[in-house]
Write a protein that holds these residues in place. Structure first.
Motif, mmCIF file in Angstrom:
data_model
loop_
_atom_site.group_PDB
_atom_site.id
_atom_site.type_symbol
_atom_site.label_atom_id
_atom_site.label_comp_id
_atom_site.label_asym_id
_atom_site.label_seq_id
_atom_site.Cartn_x
_atom_site.Cartn_y
_atom_site.Cartn_z
ATOM 1 N N SER A 258 -7.297 5.485 4.659
ATOM 2 C CA SER A 258 -6.927 4.970 5.971
ATOM 3 C C SER A 258 -5.762 3.982 5.831
ATOM 4 C CB SER A 258 -8.127 4.296 6.632
ATOM 5 O OG SER A 258 -8.059 2.911 6.464
ATOM 6 N N GLU A 260 -5.153 1.274 7.206
ATOM 7 C CA GLU A 260 -5.519 -0.147 7.148
ATOM 8 C C GLU A 260 -5.927 -0.563 5.738
ATOM 9 O OE1 GLU A 260 -8.227 -1.585 10.088
ATOM 10 O OE2 GLU A 260 -6.522 -1.999 11.382
ATOM 11 N N VAL A 261 -6.565 0.350 4.993
ATOM 12 C CA VAL A 261 -6.923 0.021 3.609
ATOM 13 C C VAL A 261 -5.644 -0.186 2.797
ATOM 14 C CG1 VAL A 261 -7.949 0.931 1.500
ATOM 15 C CG2 VAL A 261 -9.154 1.174 3.661
ATOM 16 N N LEU A 262 -4.666 0.655 3.063
ATOM 17 C CA LEU A 262 -3.364 0.524 2.400
ATOM 18 C C LEU A 262 -2.741 -0.823 2.747
ATOM 19 C CD1 LEU A 262 -1.324 2.163 0.732
ATOM 20 C CD2 LEU A 262 -0.314 2.892 2.878
ATOM 21 N N GLU A 263 -2.775 -1.168 4.033
ATOM 22 C CA GLU A 263 -2.202 -2.435 4.475
ATOM 23 C C GLU A 263 -2.950 -3.615 3.865
ATOM 24 O OE1 GLU A 263 -0.315 -1.323 8.823
ATOM 25 O OE2 GLU A 263 -2.285 -2.223 8.736
ATOM 26 N N ALA A 264 -4.289 -3.469 3.807
ATOM 27 C CA ALA A 264 -5.077 -4.549 3.212
ATOM 28 C C ALA A 264 -4.653 -4.756 1.764
ATOM 29 C CB ALA A 264 -6.565 -4.224 3.279
ATOM 30 N N MET A 267 -1.360 -6.571 1.797
ATOM 31 C CA MET A 267 -1.511 -7.980 2.158
ATOM 32 C C MET A 267 -2.213 -8.762 1.058
ATOM 33 S SD MET A 267 0.131 -8.475 4.807
ATOM 34 C CE MET A 267 -0.303 -10.164 5.163
ATOM 35 N N SER A 268 -2.949 -8.062 0.180
ATOM 36 C CA SER A 268 -3.553 -8.759 -0.945
ATOM 37 C C SER A 268 -2.509 -9.050 -2.012
ATOM 38 C CB SER A 268 -4.677 -7.918 -1.563
ATOM 39 O OG SER A 268 -5.672 -7.673 -0.616
ATOM 40 N N ARG B 75 2.399 -6.885 12.549
ATOM 41 C CA ARG B 75 2.821 -6.217 11.324
ATOM 42 C C ARG B 75 4.275 -6.520 10.974
ATOM 43 N NH1 ARG B 75 -1.646 -4.151 12.529
ATOM 44 N NH2 ARG B 75 -2.933 -2.940 11.062
ATOM 45 N N SER B 78 3.895 -9.947 9.285
ATOM 46 C CA SER B 78 3.341 -9.833 7.933
ATOM 47 C C SER B 78 4.207 -8.911 7.081
ATOM 48 C CB SER B 78 1.909 -9.316 7.997
ATOM 49 O OG SER B 78 1.847 -8.104 8.702
ATOM 50 N N GLY B 112 -3.165 -14.228 4.452
ATOM 51 C CA GLY B 112 -4.386 -13.440 4.386
ATOM 52 C C GLY B 112 -4.474 -12.657 5.670
ATOM 53 N N MET B 113 -5.070 -11.461 5.601
ATOM 54 C CA MET B 113 -5.127 -10.655 6.819
ATOM 55 C C MET B 113 -6.482 -9.966 6.940
ATOM 56 S SD MET B 113 -2.237 -8.151 8.290
ATOM 57 C CE MET B 113 -2.479 -7.021 9.629
ATOM 58 N N PHE B 115 -8.605 -6.946 9.175
ATOM 59 C CA PHE B 115 -8.259 -5.725 9.887
ATOM 60 C C PHE B 115 -9.370 -5.278 10.827
ATOM 61 C CE2 PHE B 115 -5.764 -5.904 6.126
ATOM 62 C CZ PHE B 115 -4.522 -5.427 6.506
ATOM 63 N N GLN B 116 -8.941 -4.530 11.848
ATOM 64 C CA GLN B 116 -9.896 -4.073 12.861
ATOM 65 C C GLN B 116 -11.010 -3.225 12.244
ATOM 66 O OE1 GLN B 116 -8.147 -1.874 16.077
ATOM 67 N NE2 GLN B 116 -10.088 -1.666 17.131
ATOM 68 N N SER B 117 -10.611 -2.260 11.387
ATOM 69 C CA SER B 117 -11.623 -1.358 10.824
ATOM 70 C C SER B 117 -12.128 -1.878 9.482
ATOM 71 C CB SER B 117 -11.045 0.035 10.666
ATOM 72 O OG SER B 117 -9.996 0.004 9.738
ATOM 73 N N ALA B 119 -11.253 -2.266 6.640
ATOM 74 C CA ALA B 119 -10.387 -1.881 5.520
ATOM 75 C C ALA B 119 -10.930 -2.330 4.179
ATOM 76 C CB ALA B 119 -8.964 -2.415 5.731
ATOM 77 N N PHE B 190 -3.717 -13.981 9.306
ATOM 78 C CA PHE B 190 -3.483 -12.952 10.328
ATOM 79 C C PHE B 190 -4.799 -12.236 10.613
ATOM 80 C CE2 PHE B 190 0.644 -12.943 7.971
ATOM 81 C CZ PHE B 190 1.416 -13.487 8.971
ATOM 82 N N ASP B 192 -6.130 -8.980 12.895
ATOM 83 C CA ASP B 192 -5.753 -7.881 13.787
ATOM 84 C C ASP B 192 -7.010 -7.314 14.441
ATOM 85 O OD1 ASP B 192 -4.454 -5.900 15.083
ATOM 86 O OD2 ASP B 192 -4.275 -4.589 13.332
#
Lengths: 686, 350
Positions: A258, A260-264, A267-268, B75, B78, B112-113, B115-117, B119, B190, B192
């Motif tokens: 997904s 978002e996992v990539l984005e997480a 961001m890490s 986004r 960030s 630090g972020m 996420f909605q789902s 992640a 952050f 989301d």
């Protein structure tokens, strides 16, 4: 006219009508190109391929090499040097593992010389005593997956040792332990590159399609030409064969991660390398693991077939015993192959799911308890084996190494059973065989062979057009026309007839079993487990019981094909039916459907696209198995591929024949996929 | 007056334009952004000329419906996606000019972020997920795990650290997400739509938890949500977005009292004002000669919490500031108006 365009079955009816008119109208004697395409310059294609490959090997990029031992400068080509180097590396790795398990001198020779070996008697790697290996696999199983896995791994090893198959089994194991990691690594790397680079992916995709539908045998031929004969050649063909599914599943898995996992991960603060290896690949690990699993299965399946070109091991022994119709022996070898497949499969899965305890804070001896235990057992068993050999110098040392002739065997028992079956059922089997051959198989074959090429092409093009429009029509016609242009159209028709027959029966059995089993959740679980297990068996193994029961004939090939190809049909039917959304089931219940209505009106239509994908698999599986069936003796494309393996200039012919088989598969694959996608869109279950 | 402190986040005319032609068109127009022409060329404007500042310890909530560009803006800041035009400064440093190494560095230490789902990585335990940013930074496993364990305790997941994400409820998973984003002790946080995927009751609980954390940690926060009530509950300031444009950016009370456009008013109309407004927002001028009641209320007190007390008093109630000085009075009439009156006829002072 509107009715005609709206209803596909009318279009199909019309197509069949035209087809039959053509079949009637074209006379074999006077039909000319309509009957069979005449010889064209296209027939030279195998020779062209041959010459091209020869040029690659013998004349392209000539380099000078220097032989230090002979103090000579020789001319060679880059391709020869490359294959020589690769063979060397592969052979060294296989030998290293093999000699660690079985003992030997080749690894030492690689660093010294044969003279050194003959002067120093100690310069050899001793074989591991088999109890040490058995304990090792037991411990490994325990470490990775607990008690059950330990028992499975341990007893499998003991079985192999006790039944006197230690040498060939360890040969196969060393072969697999080299080819599996290499295939996984290669597949993962190519998959990652394809994931990152769209151009590379679009180049790779069609190659993968063809590679995955080429029969096993066609890989052997070019490999023999480039690499010669032996374990290394077998390893190369195995790696080429096993890598495509790994690539495909890697790409699939990476794409499913997904965003978002990539984005997480980003961001890490991951750098690109960490992002790939610590986020993407681990998250996609489910699909990648299925890939690894496939690689293990493909490698073992190929390890058997690679014995045609000199790979040693269980496969080679299996071929020999099948050739000599030693069914009991073949059966025991088959069980060993299956056991190795199952154990490797389970161990690799458990390894991937292994958890780490971070706060354990254990002292040294507890942290390394598995390695220490193994070391202890190794020393203990070695001492025992050594002492035993001191005490009984003339007898076989059962605690160290069980030779093939010394092992237990149930061969006699099986041979007896086979004899019993043959004597007692000879008449009924023969009459069944006779009935099937004369009343079904022969007429079907005749019917296929009596189709004029023009009518066949029209049928194929028409089906393509009705299913997927002009583009599909062009694609499938191109595939089939390629075969028509080669000299082997009649052979291809025979392959097609055998495949059709096998597919029809497989689908009938598979779908019925699937539907029945899907009625109860418990039966669903059981049948999926059965399918999983049966799928781990290398395809060659299926020939053993069939030959045992039905002897050598077209029919027994077909039965093996049917058994093998029924697995995907069953599996996809069960999966498709269990995937029908619960809300739709509930909506049906509230409309007051009874059981039959539920199955016919709700479940089957919704599951149909998925079932069609299963049928697609059935077709591919059947094609592969029909070709392998050539080993027993058929007169289709497979037999020619087998023949080109032993011909001096068979390389081009073998490749073109392989392409013919691949194209039959690809044409069916294209039609079914296009159709299933459309249905999925209509049903909204994509 | 001393120079105002440097904003932690500063956006100047930030644009994000999607579409294959966007770059070409910008080159042609020499960097000038012509919205109409871009739209005509089939581009989608995700963020349209966003400018704002966020100061240290402040929580800015970006609120908008789906497709309003709020997540896109987050986004951009960030730098998960590239900004088409404009400038973004983090602690005065030009974010968009940073190279990959600097960017990774700032993410590893400052950001630090959530996420909605959620992640979370499915194959990692709670502890491993939380420790991930630390491991990536190159901190030793022992130290990472100790620090991660602290975070597990902070988000009250003690005892679940060896579970896998699929064994946790949605709320628990998001606690892991929060813990992971805080593991490196970032200055900027952050979020989301962190609570959008949760059930209403759990969402309320998580909002309380979030406020508790913020009161301890005091981070600079950019919080994205589509839930106006959530924005009101949490925000120091709210930026309302529509079609990529920030239509209003102000404190919750001011937005409720003075919606800038009809679009904003649609959100504020149904809002229970007594829960948003504080005494300061509606108090009247204090006339030293007038009689006031014995009790006093603080300027920051939310009307809901003082309404009953004020209404039971006969005299107006004095409003006092932090030092106890009377700065205004509250009439029961005003309170009744807040509770039951029409929004348009509110007497307002800022």
């Amino acid at each position: 006219m509107h009715y005609f365009t709206e209803h596909k079955w009318i279009q199909f009816a019309a197509l069949f009508a035209v087809f039959f008119v053509l079949v009637m109208a074209i006379d074999p004697a006077t039909g000319g190109n309509f009957w069979r395409l005449q010889e064209t310059s296209f027939w030279l294609l195998p020779d062209v391929v041959n010459d091209g490959l020869k040029f690659l090997i013998d004349d392209w990029w000539v380099v000078e090499t220097y032989d230090a031992e002979l103090d000579l400068t020789e001319e060679s080509t880059m391709m020869k040097e490359f294959t020589r180097g690769l063979s060397g590396v592969l052979l060294f790795s296989i030998n290293l593992i093999r000699e660690l398990l079985l003992g030997g001198v080749k690894t030492v020779v690689a660093f010294t010389s044969w003279d050194f070996i003959s002067e120093h008697e100690w310069a050899r790697i001793p074989a591991l005593p088999w109890p040490a290996v058995a304990a090792g696999t037991f411990l490994l199983g325990h470490y990775l997956g607990g008690r059950n896995l330990a028992i499975l791994a341990g007893t499998s090893t003991i079985y192999i040792a006790v039944f006197g198959q230690w040498t060939p089994a360890m040969q196969t194991l060393s072969f697999v332990l080299v080819t599996v990691p290499l295939s996984v690594f290669l597949g993962l790397t190519l998959g990652v590159i394809a994931f990152k680079n769209k151009t590379f992916e679009s180049i790779l995709a069609p190659l993968l399609n063809v590679a995955q539908s080429m029969p096993h045998f066609s890989y052997l031929i070019p490999v023999v030409v480039f690499f010669g004969i032996g374990d290394h050649a077998g390893a190369v063909s195995t790696i080429i064969f096993a890598t495509p599914p790994m690539i495909r599943l890697t790409i699939l898995g990476l794409k499913k991660v997904s965003p978002e996992v990539l984005e997480a991960g980003m961001m890490s603060g991951c750098n690109p390398r960490q992002l790939m290896f610590r986020v993407l690949i681990p998250t996609a690990r489910h699909d990648i693991l299925i890939g690894v699993n496939q690689v293990i299965m493909q490698c073992l399946a190929m390890a058997v077939i690679a014995s045609f070109i000199g790979a040693k091991g269980l496969g080679y022994d299996l071929l020999v015993s099948l050739n000599m119709l030693k069914i009991g022996q073949a059966l025991e070898l088959g069980v060993s192959i299956v056991l190795i497949a199952v154990v490797l499969d389970k161990l690799s899965l458990a390894w991937a799911n292994k958890q780490v305890d971070y706060f354990a804070n254990l002292p040294f001896h507890l942290r390394n308890k598995y390695s220490l235990t193994f070391l202890g057992i190794l020393i203990f068993t070695s001492v025992i084996a050594y002492v035993a050999s001191m005490f009984f110098p003339d007898k076989a040392n059962y605690l160290y190494f069980i030779h093939e002739s010394q092992g237990l065997t149930t061969e006699k028992f099986w041979d007896f059973i086979v004899d019993w079956i043959i004597t007692n059922t000879y008449h009924s089997v023969q009459s069944f065989n006779f009935f099937m051959t004369t009343s079904i198989l022969m007429p079907m074959k005749e019917a296929y062979l009596s189709m004029p090429v023009a009518a066949t092409l029209l049928l194929v093009a028409g089906t393509g057009y009705i299913v997927g429009g002009l583009r599909s029509a062009l694609v499938v016609t191109a595939f089939i026309a390629f075969i028509a242009l080669t000299p082997w159209w009649d052979r291809a028709l025979i392959t097609a007839y055998m495949t059709t027959f096998a597919v029809i029966i497989s689908v009938i059995i598979g779908c019925s079993v699937g539907i029945l089993c899907s009625r109860s959740p418990r039966a669903t679980k059981v049948i999926l487990l059965v399918c999983d297990t049966l799928q781990t068996f290398p395809s060659f193994v299926y020939l053993i019981p069939v030959i045992m029961l039905f002897g050598v004939s077209d029919l027994s090939v077909l039965i093996a094909v049917i058994v093998y190809a029924t697995i995907p049909a069953t599996r996809y039917t069960v999966e498709g039916l269990s995937k029908v959304p619960q809300t739709l089931q509930d909506a049906g219940s509230m409309s007051g459907v009874n059981r039959t209505q539920r199955l016919l009106k709700i479940e089957l239509p919704l599951a149909f696209p998925h079932i069609m994908l299963g049928i697609n698999q059935t077709v591919i599986f059947s094609l592969f198995m029909v070709i392998i069936g050539a080993f027993i003796g058929t007169d289709d494309l497979g037999q020619l591929i087998m023949l080109s393996l032993s011909e001096a200039n068979g390389m081009g012919q073998g490749i073109v024949l392989g392409l013919c088989v691949a194209f039959i598969g690809l044409a069916v694959d294209h039609l079914i996929h296009t159709w299933a996608e459309q249905r999925k869109k209509v049903l909204g279950v994509a | 007056m001393s120079t105002p402190p440097q904003p932690v986040i500063k956006c100047e005319s930030v644009y994000k334009i999607f579409g294959d032609n966007a770059v070409k068109m910008l080159e042609q127009s020499g960097g000038k952004i012509e919205t109409a022409a871009l739209l005509e060329a089939g581009c989608v404007i995700g963020v349209n000329n966003a400018s704002f500042e966020v100061h240290k310890g402040e929580m800015l909530v970006i609120m908008g419906l789906s497709g309003s560009g709020k997540s896109t803006l987050l986004r951009c800041i960030s730098r998960l996606i590239d900004t088409t035009a404009g400038d973004i400064f983090i602690d005065g440093e030009d974010l968009l000019a940073m190279n990959a190494k600097e960017l990774i560095n700032i993410r590893r230490n400052k950001m630090g972020m959530v996420f909605q789902s959620f992640a979370l990585q499915p194959h990692k335990t709670v502890l491993e997920n939380i420790a991930f940013p630390l491991e990536v930074k190159g901190i030793s496993t022992t130290d990472s795990m100790d620090r991660a364990m602290e975070m597990v305790n902070l988000v009250e997941l003690t005892g679940r650290e060896n579970d896998f994400p699929h064994q946790l409820s949605g709320g628990q998973q998001q606690r892991v997400g929060i813990a992971r984003s805080l593991a490196v002790e970032p200055d900027i946080w952050f979020l989301d739509e962190p609570f959008s995927a949760l059930d209403p009751l759990i969402r309320k609980e998580m909002q309380d938890e979030f406020l508790r954390l913020q009161s301890v940690l005091n981070k600079t926060i950019l919080f994205v949500t589509h839930d106006f009530d959530e924005a009101l509950r949490l925000a120091d300031r709210i930026a309302i977005m529509k079609d990529g444009v920030i239509v209003q950016i102000d404190t919750p009370a001011n937005i409720v009292l003075n919606p800038a456009t009809e679009y904003v008013a649609k959100f504020t109309r149904e809002v229970p004002r007594e829960r948003v407004l504080s005494c300061q927002n509606i108090m009247e001028k204090y006339d030293a000669s007038a009689k006031v009641s014995d009790i006093t209320v603080s300027t920051d007190a939310i009307i809901e919490t003082v309404a009953e007390a004020v209404l039971t008093e006969q005299q107006p109630v004095a409003v006092t500031d932090d030092e106890g000085k009377i700065v205004g009075v509250l009439n029961s009439k005003t309170i009744i108006h807040v509770l039951f009156g029409e929004a348009s006829s509110m007497p307002v002072n800022n």
